[in-house]
Design an enzyme around this catalytic site. Structure first.
Site, PDB file in Angstrom:
ATOM      1  N   ASP A 123       0.806  -1.224   0.000  1.00  0.00           N
ATOM      2  CA  ASP A 123       0.000   0.000   0.000  1.00  0.00           C
ATOM      3  C   ASP A 123       0.845   1.283   0.000  1.00  0.00           C
ATOM      4  OD1 ASP A 123      -2.641   0.983   0.021  1.00  0.00           O
ATOM      5  OD2 ASP A 123      -2.518   1.438   2.156  1.00  0.00           O
ATOM      6  N   GLY A 136      -8.548   6.216   4.204  1.00  0.00           N
ATOM      7  CA  GLY A 136      -8.876   6.969   5.416  1.00  0.00           C
ATOM      8  C   GLY A 136     -10.226   6.575   5.985  1.00  0.00           C
ATOM      9  N   ASN A 171     -10.238   0.912   2.797  1.00  0.00           N
ATOM     10  CA  ASN A 171      -8.938   0.825   3.492  1.00  0.00           C
ATOM     11  C   ASN A 171      -9.044   1.335   4.927  1.00  0.00           C
ATOM     12  OD1 ASN A 171      -7.961   0.071   1.010  1.00  0.00           O
ATOM     13  ND2 ASN A 171      -6.367   1.643   0.938  1.00  0.00           N
ATOM     14  N   GLU A 216      -3.933   6.623  -7.142  1.00  0.00           N
ATOM     15  CA  GLU A 216      -4.739   7.639  -6.435  1.00  0.00           C
ATOM     16  C   GLU A 216      -4.760   8.936  -7.232  1.00  0.00           C
ATOM     17  OE1 GLU A 216      -4.186   7.899  -2.204  1.00  0.00           O
ATOM     18  OE2 GLU A 216      -4.481  10.071  -2.187  1.00  0.00           O
TER      19      GLU A 216
END
Ligand code: G3H
Ligand code: ZN
Length: 271
Positions: free
Chosen positions: A80, A203, A224, A132
């Site tokens: 990650d 988050g 996540n 992202e």
């Protein structure tokens, strides 16, 4: 049960939770919690966790793989928030099914160029790649809920990079220790309709149960979660550490506390 590929766990129309593994106890707790819930789960090891282990990916990855292989539920392994290409290149050798290349701190053009290169490398090595766009705040400790991913830009980004999943900014922020975030559900639905790949919510520790459930129904596929485990771990250690010297006496309740959080959140997300 053997490790399963992330690509088999993250699909349209259903939610799967990905929990951050820092220590052996995290990995044990995530898998035990998933077994209690009877749900598939992803264990993810972040670049920061690798730094904590003196830059060594192998030992914590090997421990997580060994636990996953003896699990009664499907478990995926994900690397990650990778910004270091040298670490990305280690993913293929340690049992990972997927990796997130995080170029979100770069400007759009640089993020596209670096992510496209990461995706090409990942695909050549049989790995699923997450990226992202629209930086989710809180990675540096400062909470920023304001960032939003633009659906048009996201569509162009996915087409230009060939990624398999996209982390989007929709109101959450990393490292929240309270659950007060409010998500932009209209934007989640818009992104889900616009993009040909599954969406990832980062988050998620700061997002309340009902908001998480609604996010999954709206199209969030990979959820996540990291800080929620650390809140449980540290809370349990604080309660018992003064009375004991043997770390097993305070790590056991800490591991149990994390496992209970995992089981609960899996029921919310995948139930
Ligand atoms: O990539 C990991 C997650 O975004 C974890 O975020 O620690 O705020 O739950 P969190
Ligand atoms: Zn994240």
């Amino acid at each position: 049960m053997p490790l399963v590929r992330t690509a088999d766990l993250v699909t349209f129309g259903r939610g799967v939770a990905a929990f951050n593994v820092i220590t052996l106890e995290h990995a044990e707790a995530v898998i035990a919690g998933a077994e209690t819930a009877g749900a598939a789960v992803i264990c993810q090891i972040s670049e920061n966790a690798v730094k904590f282990h003196h830059g060594r990916l192998g030992p914590i990855a090997a421990a997580t793989v060994a636990l996953a292989e003896n699990s009664s539920v499907p478990v995926g392994l994900h690397l990650d928030h990778v910004t270091d290409v040298a670490l990305l290149h280690q993913a293929a050798g340690h049992g990972f099914g997927s990796v997130m290349y995080d170029g979100s701190h770069h400007d759009y053009a640089e993020n596209v160029a670096r992510t496209a290169e990461a995706a090409a490398w990942a695909h050549a090595h049989g790995l699923w790649l997450e990226a992202e766009l629209g930086e989710v705040g809180g990675k540096d400790g400062a909470h920023a809920h304001g960032a939003r991913t633009d659906p048009g830009e996201a569509t162009a980004f996915v087409a230009a990079t060939g990624v398999d999943a996209l982390a989007v900014a929709v109101g959450s922020s990393h490292a929240m220790t309270d659950r007060t975030a409010t998500l932009d559900h209209a934007l989640i639905r818009e992104l889900r309709a616009a993009l040909p790949v599954p969406l990832v919510l980062h988050g998620s520790s700061g997002v309340p149960d009902d908001e998480l459930r609604q996010a999954v129904l709206g199209g969030m596929a990979k959820i996540n979660i990291g800080t929620a485990l650390n809140v449980a771990f540290t809370g349990a250690v604080r309660e018992s550490v003064q009375a004991h010297v043997d770390p097993r006496k305070y790590l056991a309740p800490a591991r149990d506390a994390m496992s209970a959080v995992v089981a609960h959140l899996l029921k919310v997300i995948a139930g």
